[in-house]
Design a protein around this motif. Structure first.
Motif, PDB file in Angstrom:
ATOM      1  N   LEU A  31       0.840  -1.201   0.000  1.00 59.01           N
ATOM      2  CA  LEU A  31       0.000   0.000   0.000  1.00 59.01           C
ATOM      3  C   LEU A  31       0.873   1.248   0.000  1.00 59.01           C
ATOM      4  O   LEU A  31       2.001   1.237   0.488  1.00 59.01           O
ATOM      5  N   ILE A  32       0.334   2.331  -0.532  1.00 58.35           N
ATOM      6  CA  ILE A  32       1.042   3.610  -0.504  1.00 58.35           C
ATOM      7  C   ILE A  32       1.034   4.169   0.915  1.00 58.35           C
ATOM      8  O   ILE A  32       2.050   4.625   1.429  1.00 58.35           O
ATOM      9  N   LYS A  33      -0.129   4.110   1.565  1.00 57.71           N
ATOM     10  CA  LYS A  33      -0.262   4.562   2.950  1.00 57.71           C
ATOM     11  C   LYS A  33      -0.283   3.339   3.864  1.00 57.71           C
ATOM     12  O   LYS A  33      -0.659   2.250   3.432  1.00 57.71           O
ATOM     13  N   PRO A  34       0.083   3.495   5.133  1.00 55.72           N
ATOM     14  CA  PRO A  34       0.069   2.350   6.047  1.00 55.72           C
ATOM     15  C   PRO A  34      -1.349   1.795   6.256  1.00 55.72           C
ATOM     16  O   PRO A  34      -2.334   2.503   6.048  1.00 55.72           O
ATOM     17  N   TYR A  35      -1.420   0.564   6.679  1.00 57.33           N
ATOM     18  CA  TYR A  35      -2.713  -0.031   7.034  1.00 57.33           C
ATOM     19  C   TYR A  35      -3.315   0.748   8.193  1.00 57.33           C
ATOM     20  O   TYR A  35      -2.601   1.148   9.117  1.00 57.33           O
ATOM     21  N   SER A  36      -4.625   0.946   8.160  1.00 56.27           N
ATOM     22  CA  SER A  36      -5.274   1.748   9.203  1.00 56.27           C
ATOM     23  C   SER A  36      -5.171   1.092  10.572  1.00 56.27           C
ATOM     24  O   SER A  36      -5.099   1.781  11.584  1.00 56.27           O
TER      25      SER A  36
END
Length: 66
Positions: A31-36
């Protein structure tokens, strides 16, 4: 060497599979952003994007479908 079929018909290789990343459930998908729910985790790239053109070209040259 391309498509493989053993004389006893127990092995028949007729395709190639490339993995880009893992699965969402195991937090392996890149993912581009971390896992929530795991801010330290971005997933894992198993194959670098720049490697795909060479791998796919080599597979086609060896007789596997595009």
């Amino acid at each position: 060497m391309g498509i493989i079929r053993s004389q006893d018909d127990f092995l028949h290789v007729r395709s190639v599979k490339a993995y880009g990343d893992g699965a969402l459930g195991s937090r392996g998908a890149a993912l581009i952003k971390p896992y929530s729910d795991a801010p330290h985790q971005h997933g894992l790239l198993l194959t670098q994007p720049e490697d795909f053109p060479q791998s796919s070209t080599a597979s086609v040259r060896r007789g596997f479908p595009a």
